[in-house]
Design an enzyme around this catalytic site. Structure first.
Site, short mmCIF file in Angstrom:
data_model
loop_
_atom_site.label_atom_id
_atom_site.label_comp_id
_atom_site.label_asym_id
_atom_site.label_seq_id
_atom_site.Cartn_x
_atom_site.Cartn_y
_atom_site.Cartn_z
N ASP A 46 0.83 -1.21 0.00
CA ASP A 46 0.00 0.00 0.00
C ASP A 46 0.86 1.26 0.00
O ASP A 46 2.02 1.24 0.40
CB ASP A 46 -0.88 0.04 1.25
N ASP A 47 0.22 2.37 -0.44
CA ASP A 47 0.70 3.75 -0.25
C ASP A 47 1.69 4.24 -1.29
O ASP A 47 2.05 5.41 -1.28
CB ASP A 47 1.32 3.97 1.14
N HIS A 97 -5.93 2.86 -4.06
CA HIS A 97 -5.87 3.18 -2.62
C HIS A 97 -6.26 4.65 -2.42
O HIS A 97 -5.58 5.38 -1.69
CB HIS A 97 -4.44 2.92 -2.16
N HIS A 101 -4.11 9.86 -0.06
CA HIS A 101 -4.16 8.96 1.08
C HIS A 101 -4.90 9.62 2.24
O HIS A 101 -4.32 10.12 3.20
CB HIS A 101 -2.75 8.56 1.51
N HIS A 190 4.01 -1.99 3.27
CA HIS A 190 3.96 -0.62 2.77
C HIS A 190 5.29 -0.23 2.13
O HIS A 190 6.35 -0.39 2.76
CB HIS A 190 3.62 0.35 3.91
#
Length: 242
Positions: A46-47, A97, A101, A190
């Site tokens: 993620d991210d 995602h 964020h 991540h």
């Protein structure tokens, strides 16, 4: 007066975000948490993309012939299209995602839908393939996300390991990774440390812990696959019809 404003805002967040998050997670409503295929694991990140850590991660995955799924932030994908293209060209899967964020507890419905469409368009322009899957930041839902889940199947996890916190350390993270290796697992890591609540240098420890794991015999016996490959044939058929 200020107290009333705080109470009203707090109540709105609870009703709009926290309650739906609890209910959707508890009911597993339109959420995929685990695959049914023995001997297979989906490693997810993620991210990102991150200009420093993601290329190093891709090098590591290539070295050990691991396929993964990246849930990218739309704005970052726009900033670093060559990294997103490399993900796709090397056989990894790309999901969304949010465009930025931000927790879904603080995004109004029109902006959430618009942001996901924008993210999907960016990814499709870079790779030629429109993303299917969605993972909300922090796993936060709101009253509107169940409608989006009709279009973008939501992927959660069997293990989220706290690798955004540099205090966890590479040794402890490695231990958590080993304990999360099981049939059908969806593991979250991540590849960026620049989001709210994350430590900037945390991905360094993630890379070290992940390589230690991939060198081990237990990991070598597993098939590290994309989310699509992990999910069973019936699920894939349902998704392909969306």
């Amino acid at each position: 007066m200020l107290l009333w404003i705080v109470l009203v805002v707090g109540a709105m967040i609870i009703l709009y975000g926290i309650v739906p998050t609890v209910l959707i997670r508890k009911a597993n409503f339109r959420v995929y948490r685990k695959g049914a295929s023995p001997g297979m694991i989906a490693l997810t990140f993620d991210d990102g993309p991150d200009p420093y850590y993601t290329p190093r991660l891709l090098d590591l995955l290539k070295k050990y012939q691991v396929k993964a799924t990246f849930f990218v932030v739309g704005k970052k994908a726009k900033q670093y299209p060559s990294i997103v293209k490399r993900m796709h060209d090397e056989g990894h899967e790309i999901g969304m995602h949010n465009y930025r964020h931000i927790s879904n507890w603080f995004i109004f419905p029109p902006f959430l839908g618009k942001g996901l469409r924008k993210s999907a368009n960016i990814i499709e322009q870079i790779t030629g393939t429109r993303p299917i899957y969605y993972r909300p930041p922090w796993g936060h839902f709101n009253l509107f996300t169940p409608f989006l889940q009709k279009k973008y199947p939501t992927v959660m996890w069997t293990a989220i390991l706290g690798d955004w916190n540099v205090k966890v350390g590479a040794l402890e993270l490695h231990k958590r990774l080993k304990n999360s290796v099981e049939d059908g697992a969806i593991i979250v890591l991540h590849d960026s440390g620049t989001t709210f609540g994350a430590d900037e240098l945390a991905p360094e420890q993630m890379l070290a812990a992940l390589e230690w794991l991939l060198k081990e015999e237990k990991a070598k016996k597993m098939r590290w696959v994309t989310v699509t490959d992990l999910l069973n044939a019936q699920t894939n058929k349902q998704i392909s019809s969306i």
